[in-house]
Scaffold this motif. Sequence first.
Motif, PDB file in Angstrom:
ATOM      1  N   ARG A   5       0.926  -1.112  -0.174  1.00  0.00           N
ATOM      2  CA  ARG A   5      -0.062   0.114   0.148  1.00  0.00           C
ATOM      3  C   ARG A   5       1.068   1.174   0.070  1.00  0.00           C
ATOM      4  O   ARG A   5       0.677   2.028  -0.111  1.00  0.00           O
ATOM      5  N   ASP A   6       1.755   1.605   1.233  1.00  0.00           N
ATOM      6  CA  ASP A   6       2.860   2.474   0.543  1.00  0.00           C
ATOM      7  C   ASP A   6       3.420   3.009  -0.732  1.00  0.00           C
ATOM      8  O   ASP A   6       3.986   3.770  -1.042  1.00  0.00           O
ATOM      9  N   ALA A   7       4.136   1.853  -1.205  1.00  0.00           N
ATOM     10  CA  ALA A   7       4.445   1.738  -2.274  1.00  0.00           C
ATOM     11  C   ALA A   7       3.482   2.166  -3.821  1.00  0.00           C
ATOM     12  O   ALA A   7       4.255   3.411  -4.212  1.00  0.00           O
ATOM     13  N   VAL A   8       2.363   1.852  -3.701  1.00  0.00           N
ATOM     14  CA  VAL A   8       1.107   2.554  -4.698  1.00  0.00           C
ATOM     15  C   VAL A   8       0.502   3.688  -4.071  1.00  0.00           C
ATOM     16  O   VAL A   8       0.796   4.123  -5.163  1.00  0.00           O
ATOM     17  N   LEU A   9       1.442   3.974  -2.866  1.00  0.00           N
ATOM     18  CA  LEU A   9       0.536   6.071  -2.440  1.00  0.00           C
ATOM     19  C   LEU A   9       2.106   6.048  -2.984  1.00  0.00           C
ATOM     20  O   LEU A   9       2.321   7.795  -3.216  1.00  0.00           O
ATOM     21  N   ALA A  10       3.100   5.988  -2.813  1.00  0.00           N
ATOM     22  CA  ALA A  10       4.310   6.799  -2.905  1.00  0.00           C
ATOM     23  C   ALA A  10       4.187   7.132  -4.691  1.00  0.00           C
ATOM     24  O   ALA A  10       4.521   8.101  -4.863  1.00  0.00           O
ATOM     25  N   VAL A  11       4.133   6.422  -5.743  1.00  0.00           N
ATOM     26  CA  VAL A  11       4.054   6.100  -7.023  1.00  0.00           C
ATOM     27  C   VAL A  11       2.789   6.869  -7.454  1.00  0.00           C
ATOM     28  O   VAL A  11       3.115   7.939  -8.053  1.00  0.00           O
ATOM     29  N   ASP A  12       2.111   6.895  -6.614  1.00  0.00           N
ATOM     30  CA  ASP A  12       0.474   7.777  -6.807  1.00  0.00           C
ATOM     31  C   ASP A  12       0.655   9.565  -6.511  1.00  0.00           C
ATOM     32  O   ASP A  12       0.919  10.278  -7.113  1.00  0.00           O
ATOM     33  N   ARG A  13       1.315   9.082  -5.885  1.00  0.00           N
ATOM     34  CA  ARG A  13       1.784  10.873  -5.006  1.00  0.00           C
ATOM     35  C   ARG A  13       3.182  11.130  -5.769  1.00  0.00           C
ATOM     36  O   ARG A  13       3.610  12.943  -5.715  1.00  0.00           O
ATOM     37  N   SER A  14       4.111  10.756  -7.016  1.00  0.00           N
ATOM     38  CA  SER A  14       5.039  11.160  -7.403  1.00  0.00           C
ATOM     39  C   SER A  14       4.078  11.657  -8.700  1.00  0.00           C
ATOM     40  O   SER A  14       2.965  11.430  -9.397  1.00  0.00           O
ATOM     41  N   GLY A  15       5.554  11.845  -9.752  1.00  0.00           N
ATOM     42  CA  GLY A  15       4.906  12.007 -10.885  1.00  0.00           C
ATOM     43  C   GLY A  15       5.214  11.163 -12.108  1.00  0.00           C
ATOM     44  O   GLY A  15       5.451  11.189 -13.087  1.00  0.00           O
ATOM     45  N   GLY A  16       5.116   9.939 -11.522  1.00  0.00           N
ATOM     46  CA  GLY A  16       5.291   8.863 -12.453  1.00  0.00           C
ATOM     47  C   GLY A  16       4.111   7.831 -12.293  1.00  0.00           C
ATOM     48  O   GLY A  16       2.773   8.239 -12.120  1.00  0.00           O
ATOM     49  N   GLU A  17       4.145   7.010 -13.692  1.00  0.00           N
ATOM     50  CA  GLU A  17       2.704   6.109 -13.544  1.00  0.00           C
ATOM     51  C   GLU A  17       2.747   5.066 -13.013  1.00  0.00           C
ATOM     52  O   GLU A  17       3.312   4.305 -13.281  1.00  0.00           O
ATOM     53  N   LEU A  18       1.788   4.718 -12.500  1.00  0.00           N
ATOM     54  CA  LEU A  18       1.405   2.946 -11.295  1.00  0.00           C
ATOM     55  C   LEU A  18       1.156   2.320 -12.608  1.00  0.00           C
ATOM     56  O   LEU A  18       0.013   2.485 -13.252  1.00  0.00           O
TER      57      LEU A  18
ATOM     58  N   SER B 160       9.601   6.895  -1.602  1.00  0.00           N
ATOM     59  CA  SER B 160       9.316   7.956  -1.362  1.00  0.00           C
ATOM     60  C   SER B 160       8.564   8.561  -2.518  1.00  0.00           C
ATOM     61  O   SER B 160       9.414   8.270  -3.372  1.00  0.00           O
ATOM     62  N   ARG B 161       7.953   9.606  -2.507  1.00  0.00           N
ATOM     63  CA  ARG B 161       7.688  10.775  -3.685  1.00  0.00           C
ATOM     64  C   ARG B 161       8.971  11.303  -3.908  1.00  0.00           C
ATOM     65  O   ARG B 161       9.175  11.491  -5.322  1.00  0.00           O
ATOM     66  N   THR B 162       9.589  11.767  -3.165  1.00  0.00           N
ATOM     67  CA  THR B 162      11.054  12.647  -3.071  1.00  0.00           C
ATOM     68  C   THR B 162      11.940  11.257  -4.078  1.00  0.00           C
ATOM     69  O   THR B 162      12.229  12.200  -5.032  1.00  0.00           O
ATOM     70  N   THR B 163      12.010   9.818  -3.454  1.00  0.00           N
ATOM     71  CA  THR B 163      13.087   9.248  -4.326  1.00  0.00           C
ATOM     72  C   THR B 163      12.579   8.900  -5.501  1.00  0.00           C
ATOM     73  O   THR B 163      13.415   9.013  -7.066  1.00  0.00           O
ATOM     74  N   ILE B 164      11.161   8.485  -6.061  1.00  0.00           N
ATOM     75  CA  ILE B 164      10.951   8.590  -7.049  1.00  0.00           C
ATOM     76  C   ILE B 164      10.777   9.377  -8.094  1.00  0.00           C
ATOM     77  O   ILE B 164      11.495   9.280  -9.604  1.00  0.00           O
ATOM     78  N   ASP B 165      10.233  10.547  -7.841  1.00  0.00           N
ATOM     79  CA  ASP B 165      10.601  12.195  -8.528  1.00  0.00           C
ATOM     80  C   ASP B 165      12.513  12.068  -8.594  1.00  0.00           C
ATOM     81  O   ASP B 165      12.717  12.397 -10.016  1.00  0.00           O
ATOM     82  N   SER B 166      13.097  11.653  -7.779  1.00  0.00           N
ATOM     83  CA  SER B 166      14.506  12.568  -7.801  1.00  0.00           C
ATOM     84  C   SER B 166      15.150  10.933  -8.941  1.00  0.00           C
ATOM     85  O   SER B 166      16.205  11.337  -9.623  1.00  0.00           O
ATOM     86  N   ALA B 167      14.753   9.896  -9.044  1.00  0.00           N
ATOM     87  CA  ALA B 167      15.222   9.219  -9.774  1.00  0.00           C
ATOM     88  C   ALA B 167      14.557   9.544 -10.825  1.00  0.00           C
ATOM     89  O   ALA B 167      15.825   8.985 -12.199  1.00  0.00           O
ATOM     90  N   ALA B 168      13.366   9.702 -11.432  1.00  0.00           N
ATOM     91  CA  ALA B 168      13.067  10.221 -12.475  1.00  0.00           C
ATOM     92  C   ALA B 168      14.021  11.250 -13.443  1.00  0.00           C
ATOM     93  O   ALA B 168      14.465  11.304 -14.587  1.00  0.00           O
ATOM     94  N   MET B 169      13.854  12.175 -12.687  1.00  0.00           N
ATOM     95  CA  MET B 169      14.776  13.651 -12.806  1.00  0.00           C
ATOM     96  C   MET B 169      16.218  13.081 -13.431  1.00  0.00           C
ATOM     97  O   MET B 169      16.819  13.302 -14.293  1.00  0.00           O
ATOM     98  N   LYS B 170      16.634  12.389 -12.797  1.00  0.00           N
ATOM     99  CA  LYS B 170      18.211  11.049 -12.689  1.00  0.00           C
ATOM    100  C   LYS B 170      18.209  10.898 -14.270  1.00  0.00           C
ATOM    101  O   LYS B 170      18.818  10.356 -15.157  1.00  0.00           O
ATOM    102  N   LEU B 171      17.154   9.981 -14.531  1.00  0.00           N
ATOM    103  CA  LEU B 171      17.068   9.115 -15.645  1.00  0.00           C
ATOM    104  C   LEU B 171      17.016   9.673 -17.247  1.00  0.00           C
ATOM    105  O   LEU B 171      16.597   8.885 -18.196  1.00  0.00           O
ATOM    106  N   ARG B 172      16.866  11.131 -16.866  1.00  0.00           N
ATOM    107  CA  ARG B 172      16.875  12.166 -17.896  1.00  0.00           C
ATOM    108  C   ARG B 172      17.924  12.231 -18.888  1.00  0.00           C
ATOM    109  O   ARG B 172      18.184  12.243 -20.063  1.00  0.00           O
TER     110      ARG B 172
END
Length: 251
Positions: free
Chosen positions: A40-53, A132-144
């Motif tokens: 559930r926490d993983a689902v929430l983290a992705v949902d709160r991020s800029g990613g697509e779950l 967390s959302r922050t980690t997911i979004d930080s990783a997405a930035m690096k993937l650019r």
Amino acid sequence: MTVVVVFANPPREGLVATGLAESTPLSTAEAADLYEAAFRDAVLAVDRSGGELLVNYPDEDSLPEPHRTDTPPEAELRALVADTLGGTGDVRFERQVGSTFGARAGNTVTHLLREEGADSVAVVTPTAPLLSRTTIDSAAMKLRTNEVVIGPSTRGRAYYAGFAEPIDFEGAFDSPALPTLAARGSDAGHDVDFVGSLPSLETRADLLDTLPLLRARFAAERIVPDYTSAFVHEHGLDVVVEDGEERIVRD
């Protein structure tokens, strides 16, 4: 946008989190409940991020016979996601394809990148509740600017693996996954980067790592994973040191 794929099993007693049940005061039922909380926490983290779950689920027939039920894994996980997010309208669900975790991850990542034109794809499992959302979004930035981004965990594991280009996935997630994923990225001529390290939650040693961090966040009134934190509170889990030895205790 990064597609974040959560590879998950239905949280059935004896099927998931067996390492925790075998090595901690948690029963098999409680360990399954903790796995559900982390999912559930993983689902929430992705949902709160800029990613697509995207939730990747197994076939019922692929599960060991004792853990099969009349409820398909997809339906079970859909119900949990709907309860967590208030619906599933923006969430994709797809069946896992492959005989090993590396094959399943590779099939999904390669299909999304090459067939669907995803900018990047990340692989996670419900074993890192502090994701967390922050980690997911930080990783997405690096993937650019990097084709491979990895989230290191303890003992050579990786709680997050993101890809803007495919690698050789055969055995890439076998233990220790962290150096293997980095080497596979480098071997493919890709730039490899990392996000911050987080503890996994699969064994007694992992629980010893995670509980003090959660307790410190409670005390400092920092962001904590909603469901995992509620589980820790409800079961009174903590770490104490007696005669120089760390012990997991519960109220």
